[in-house]
Design a protein around this motif. Structure first.
Motif, short mmCIF file in Angstrom:
data_model
loop_
_atom_site.label_atom_id
_atom_site.label_comp_id
_atom_site.label_asym_id
_atom_site.label_seq_id
_atom_site.Cartn_x
_atom_site.Cartn_y
_atom_site.Cartn_z
N GLY A 231 63.33 65.96 55.50
CA GLY A 231 64.29 67.04 55.61
C GLY A 231 65.29 66.80 56.72
O GLY A 231 66.50 67.00 56.55
N LEU A 232 64.82 66.36 57.89
CA LEU A 232 65.73 66.05 58.99
C LEU A 232 66.69 64.92 58.62
O LEU A 232 67.88 64.96 58.95
CB LEU A 232 64.94 65.69 60.24
CG LEU A 232 64.23 66.83 60.96
CD1 LEU A 232 63.38 66.29 62.09
CD2 LEU A 232 65.25 67.84 61.49
N ALA A 233 66.17 63.91 57.95
CA ALA A 233 67.03 62.79 57.55
C ALA A 233 68.11 63.23 56.57
O ALA A 233 69.29 62.87 56.70
CB ALA A 233 66.18 61.67 56.94
N TRP B 100 75.28 66.36 57.04
CA TRP B 100 76.25 66.81 58.04
C TRP B 100 77.24 65.70 58.40
O TRP B 100 78.44 65.95 58.57
CB TRP B 100 75.53 67.30 59.28
CG TRP B 100 76.48 67.65 60.38
CD1 TRP B 100 76.67 67.01 61.56
CD2 TRP B 100 77.39 68.75 60.39
NE1 TRP B 100 77.63 67.62 62.30
CE2 TRP B 100 78.10 68.71 61.61
CE3 TRP B 100 77.67 69.78 59.49
CZ2 TRP B 100 79.07 69.64 61.95
CZ3 TRP B 100 78.64 70.71 59.83
CH2 TRP B 100 79.33 70.64 61.03
N ARG B 101 76.74 64.47 58.51
CA ARG B 101 77.62 63.37 58.89
C ARG B 101 78.63 63.06 57.80
O ARG B 101 79.78 62.71 58.07
CB ARG B 101 76.78 62.11 59.19
CG ARG B 101 75.91 62.22 60.43
CD ARG B 101 76.73 62.23 61.70
NE ARG B 101 77.48 61.00 61.84
CZ ARG B 101 77.02 59.89 62.43
NH1 ARG B 101 75.79 59.89 62.92
NH2 ARG B 101 77.77 58.81 62.54
N THR C 158 69.93 71.87 51.62
CA THR C 158 68.67 72.54 51.30
C THR C 158 68.25 72.31 49.85
O THR C 158 67.07 72.14 49.56
CB THR C 158 68.80 74.05 51.56
OG1 THR C 158 69.93 74.56 50.84
CG2 THR C 158 69.00 74.32 53.04
N GLY C 159 69.22 72.29 48.94
CA GLY C 159 68.88 72.04 47.54
C GLY C 159 68.35 70.63 47.32
O GLY C 159 67.38 70.43 46.57
N THR C 160 68.97 69.65 47.97
CA THR C 160 68.48 68.28 47.84
C THR C 160 67.09 68.13 48.43
O THR C 160 66.23 67.44 47.86
CB THR C 160 69.46 67.32 48.53
OG1 THR C 160 70.77 67.47 47.96
CG2 THR C 160 69.01 65.87 48.36
N ALA C 161 66.85 68.76 49.57
CA ALA C 161 65.53 68.68 50.19
C ALA C 161 64.47 69.37 49.33
O ALA C 161 63.34 68.87 49.21
CB ALA C 161 65.57 69.32 51.58
N ALA D 125 65.79 70.49 56.75
CA ALA D 125 67.06 69.91 56.32
C ALA D 125 68.25 70.70 56.85
O ALA D 125 69.32 70.14 57.10
CB ALA D 125 67.13 69.83 54.80
N VAL D 126 68.08 71.99 57.04
CA VAL D 126 69.20 72.83 57.49
C VAL D 126 69.37 72.78 59.00
O VAL D 126 70.42 73.19 59.52
CB VAL D 126 68.99 74.28 57.01
CG1 VAL D 126 68.05 75.04 57.92
CG2 VAL D 126 70.32 75.02 56.90
N ILE D 127 68.39 72.29 59.73
CA ILE D 127 68.48 72.26 61.20
C ILE D 127 69.64 71.39 61.68
O ILE D 127 70.44 71.83 62.52
CB ILE D 127 67.13 71.81 61.80
CG1 ILE D 127 66.07 72.90 61.60
CG2 ILE D 127 67.28 71.50 63.29
CD1 ILE D 127 64.71 72.54 62.13
N PRO D 128 69.80 70.12 61.23
CA PRO D 128 70.95 69.34 61.70
C PRO D 128 72.29 69.96 61.34
O PRO D 128 73.25 69.85 62.10
CB PRO D 128 70.76 67.98 61.01
CG PRO D 128 69.33 67.90 60.67
CD PRO D 128 68.93 69.31 60.35
N VAL D 129 72.36 70.63 60.19
CA VAL D 129 73.63 71.26 59.79
C VAL D 129 73.97 72.42 60.72
O VAL D 129 75.12 72.56 61.16
CB VAL D 129 73.53 71.74 58.33
CG1 VAL D 129 74.81 72.44 57.91
CG2 VAL D 129 73.25 70.56 57.40
N LEU D 130 72.98 73.24 61.03
CA LEU D 130 73.24 74.37 61.92
C LEU D 130 73.57 73.91 63.33
O LEU D 130 74.47 74.46 63.98
CB LEU D 130 72.01 75.30 61.94
CG LEU D 130 71.68 76.01 60.63
CD1 LEU D 130 70.45 76.90 60.80
CD2 LEU D 130 72.85 76.83 60.14
#
Length: 210
Positions: free
Chosen positions: A96-98, A104-105, A119-122, A173-178
């Motif tokens: 999820g983090l990856a 985001w990048r 989130t959908g991909t994760a 997965a949403v943590i790096p985006v936020l």
């Protein structure tokens, strides 16, 4: 007789001004679509790899079939029933983090849709990991237990005991985006205006005194 000079037509040319094209601040939809497709493909690949890793790391407890047809396990075996869920959550946190970092990048400038895409991909990767792990596992526990003979050891099925483990993947997965949207610079903020050229004194017009 004095000659009267009339000024000629002023040279016309394109007016210079700051370019504010939308493409400079946000990526084109074609590039965003390609990046989104690559992100989904990466999620599918990591989901399959995560399923294989989940199957390899999980130590499934076994039940021993007794002479009376019943089956029992040890206290340690009962404690290891949730071991599969724990490994699934650990793998989901890393994947999820990856996925969130890559989303985001590559797609951070498209705005809020990057949250749904990450989130959908994760979540899709989590479901695929679950399916691959179950396929590689020993199979349905009830059918194998019914066919077992006294003295046989029957490992439990490789599956999730708590469906909430699936939520670990999109949550991480949403943590790096936020974090990226909160700590990064906003692309829509105006840039500071450029100062006067070096060496020019403020207020000078370049006309000689007279």
């Amino acid at each position: 007789m004095a000659e009267v000079l009339t000024p000629g037509p002023a040279a016309s040319g394109p007016a210079e001004g700051p370019s504010t094209s939308a493409g400079s601040s946000r990526p084109s939809w074609r590039r965003a679509s390609v990046a989104g497709g690559l992100l989904v493909a990466l999620g599918l690949g990591l989901g399959v790899l995560g399923g294989v890793l989940w199957w390899a790391l999980t130590d499934l407890p076994s039940y021993v079939v007794g002479s009376n047809g019943g089956a029992n396990t040890t206290e340690r075996g009962l404690a290891e029933v949730l071991g599969g869920d724990a490994w699934f959550a650990v793998i989901g946190a890393v994947v999820g983090l990856a996925l969130g970092l890559v989303a985001w990048r590559r797609l951070g400038r498209v705005g809020w849709p990057v949250v749904l895409l990450a989130t959908g991909t994760a979540a899709l990767a989590a479901l695929l990991c679950w399916a691959v792990g179950r396929e590689l596992g020993p199979g349905e526990f009830t059918a194998r237990l019914a066919a077992a003979k006294p003295g046989d050891r029957v490992p439990i099925e490789l599956t999730l005991q708590a469906r909430a483990s699936l939520l670990v993947w999109p949550f991480f997965a949403v943590i790096p985006v936020l974090l990226g949207s909160s700590l990064g610079r906003d692309e829509e903020d105006p840039r500071p205006a450029a100062g006067p050229p070096a060496g020019s004194a403020p207020g000078s017009t370049g006309d000689g005194g007279g």
